[in-house]
Design a protein around this motif. Structure first.
Motif, PDB file in Angstrom:
ATOM      1  N   HIS A   2      11.204 -30.943 -17.233  1.00 27.97           N
ATOM      2  CA  HIS A   2      11.930 -32.195 -17.032  1.00 27.97           C
ATOM      3  C   HIS A   2      11.046 -33.187 -16.293  1.00 27.97           C
ATOM      4  O   HIS A   2      11.319 -34.353 -16.254  1.00 27.97           O
ATOM      5  N   MET A  57      10.634 -28.577  -5.427  1.00 30.54           N
ATOM      6  CA  MET A  57       9.331 -27.908  -5.524  1.00 30.54           C
ATOM      7  C   MET A  57       8.551 -27.988  -4.213  1.00 30.54           C
ATOM      8  O   MET A  57       7.586 -27.258  -4.013  1.00 30.54           O
TER       9      MET A  57
ATOM     10  N   GLY B  75      15.908 -30.661  -8.741  1.00 27.75           N
ATOM     11  CA  GLY B  75      15.249 -29.854  -9.774  1.00 27.75           C
ATOM     12  C   GLY B  75      16.207 -28.886 -10.435  1.00 27.75           C
ATOM     13  O   GLY B  75      17.224 -28.530  -9.852  1.00 27.75           O
ATOM     14  N   THR B  76      15.852 -28.458 -11.653  1.00 27.31           N
ATOM     15  CA  THR B  76      16.708 -27.524 -12.380  1.00 27.31           C
ATOM     16  C   THR B  76      16.581 -26.130 -11.779  1.00 27.31           C
ATOM     17  O   THR B  76      15.572 -25.807 -11.144  1.00 27.31           O
ATOM     18  N   GLY B  79      13.385 -24.429 -12.980  1.00 31.21           N
ATOM     19  CA  GLY B  79      12.162 -24.867 -12.312  1.00 31.21           C
ATOM     20  C   GLY B  79      12.070 -24.337 -10.901  1.00 31.21           C
ATOM     21  O   GLY B  79      11.019 -23.842 -10.478  1.00 31.21           O
ATOM     22  N   LEU B  80      13.182 -24.399 -10.172  1.00 28.53           N
ATOM     23  CA  LEU B  80      13.190 -23.922  -8.785  1.00 28.53           C
ATOM     24  C   LEU B  80      12.922 -22.419  -8.733  1.00 28.53           C
ATOM     25  O   LEU B  80      12.158 -21.937  -7.903  1.00 28.53           O
ATOM     26  N   GLU B  83       9.216 -21.574  -9.155  1.00 31.50           N
ATOM     27  CA  GLU B  83       8.380 -21.883  -7.989  1.00 31.50           C
ATOM     28  C   GLU B  83       8.680 -20.965  -6.809  1.00 31.50           C
ATOM     29  O   GLU B  83       7.766 -20.489  -6.135  1.00 31.50           O
ATOM     30  N   PHE B  84       9.974 -20.721  -6.562  1.00 28.00           N
ATOM     31  CA  PHE B  84      10.329 -19.845  -5.441  1.00 28.00           C
ATOM     32  C   PHE B  84       9.910 -18.409  -5.703  1.00 28.00           C
ATOM     33  O   PHE B  84       9.538 -17.685  -4.782  1.00 28.00           O
ATOM     34  N   VAL B  87       6.375 -17.695  -4.376  1.00 29.48           N
ATOM     35  CA  VAL B  87       6.165 -17.450  -2.943  1.00 29.48           C
ATOM     36  C   VAL B  87       6.981 -16.274  -2.416  1.00 29.48           C
ATOM     37  O   VAL B  87       6.638 -15.692  -1.396  1.00 29.48           O
TER      38      VAL B  87
END
Lengths: 122, 246
Positions: A2, A57, B75-76, B79-80, B83-84, B87
């Motif tokens: 997106h 993010m 964020g969707t 996507g989250l 990324e999470f 980590v």
């Protein structure tokens, strides 16, 4: 995904956003401790909206920076009584920022010299 | 009239506030279900979302409208999660292992308890004067009744039990050493109870030579989980130090 749709021509590319997040966060934190939402607002304001992060993010990046010891974090209650995680730059964060600064300035100086003849009116 | 209008406005505000809390709650639960975020990650994201919503509401949007935009900016879930997950890789793995450990402990305890009850039924059966196949059917019936009873508890209390287990997993992450001790003690005791009841049954029925042989099996059976003690304790301690750094 997106993200790509969100890009406008004047906005920073995905690669540059990724590369500049850490130095930007560290630099904002030299102004004093802050939390995620305020960090994003500050960067948006300073860049006149040209640097637009996909907000969520930022947190994995902040957590990575915390693990690497670049920042220190602390949970505290805000004025509104909401729990917030405040981030502060650490000593090794300042050292890392000094390195980053040298590198970004090297790129900036080089590009400025190369672009100078074109920007000057003939 | 003016009072009525005021009341209506107030009611709308309250319902908007309730609606907002409800959608935020659902949003948070959805992220929690991905299993890639720690409770503190969710707290931090929720604080961000609420800050963002508050700012948009000051600009004149309703709570739910502000939520939709703030959620999009954050964020969707996909996507989250990606990324999470990068980590929190270690944390995710630890949670999965704890779920497995929890599952094994529950399954073993249910199985061992039902066979212990079957043994006790055999004991009771001999006292009632039951012989051979009648005694066998009685014990088998008891075992199945206990198993089905526990399954019924799991089926009807499923959701609540699941939440209990989830809460236990969250707690277990914070107290990994205690978890290792509790799990290993539970497994040792479950084995001990079953074999102990077998010993009693065989001894009372009169097969004392078999029952004395069983003592050795009981002891070795109970020692089995002990073999894993150093491994599990070492591993969990290592997890704990790494997690506290992260």
């Amino acid at each position: 995904m997106h993200n790509a749709a969100m890009y406008q021509p004047h906005m920073l590319s995905k690669e540059l956003v990724a590369a500049s997040t850490v130095p930007l966060v560290l630099s904002v934190l030299t102004e004093g401790e802050s939390y995620g939402y305020a960090l994003i607002s500050r960067v948006r304001e300073l860049s006149s909206g040209q640097i637009e992060w996909s907000e969520g993010m930022l947190y994995p990046v902040l957590h990575w920076m915390e693990k690497e010891g670049l920042v220190e974090a602390e949970w505290r209650e805000s004025e509104a009584g909401r729990k917030r995680k405040y981030y502060r730059i650490s000593r090794s964060g300042r050292r890392a920022l000094a390195d980053e600064k040298d590198q970004w300035l090297a790129v900036h100086t080089t590009l400025s010299r190369l672009w100078k003849p074109q920007t000057k009116p003939a | 009239m003016a009072g009525g209008a005021h009341n209506l406005e107030q009611t709308m505000e309250t319902s908007d506030e309730t609606g907002l809390n409800e959608v935020i709650g659902r949003w948070r639960a959805g992220l929690a279900n991905t299993g890639t975020m720690r409770p503190t990650d969710l707290d931090e994201l929720e604080a961000h979302l609420r800050d963002s919503v508050a700012e948009l509401m000051r600009a004149g949007l309703s709570g739910v409208e502000a939520f939709i935009i703030a959620g999009r900016r954050l964020g969707t879930a996909g996507g989250l999660t990606t990324e999470f997950a990068k980590v929190n890789r270690h944390e995710i793995w630890l949670t999965r292992v704890l779920w497995m450990v929890g599952g094994v402990t529950v399954a073993v305890t249910v199985a061992k308890l039902s066979s212990a009850m079957a043994n006790l039924a055999m004991l009771a059966g001999t006292q009632l004067g039951l012989k051979a196949s009648a005694l066998g059917w009685f014990a088998l019936g008891t075992q199945w009744a206990v198993m089905l009873g526990m399954m019924a508890v799991g089926w009807f209390g499923g959701e609540r039990l699941f939440h209990r287990l989830s809460a236990a997993v969250v707690q277990a992450r914070a107290h990994s050493f205690l978890t290792a001790v509790v799990v290993l003690v539970a497994l040792t005791l479950a084995t001990g109870i079953t074999l102990g009841s077998e010993y009693l049954t065989l001894n009372l029925v009169g097969h004392s030579e078999v029952s004395s042989a069983l003592i050795y099996r009981s002891v070795s059976g109970m020692l089995m989980p002990l073999v894993f003690w150093p491994v599990v304790v070492f591993w969990l301690l290592r997890c704990r130090t790494r997690v506290s750094v992260g």
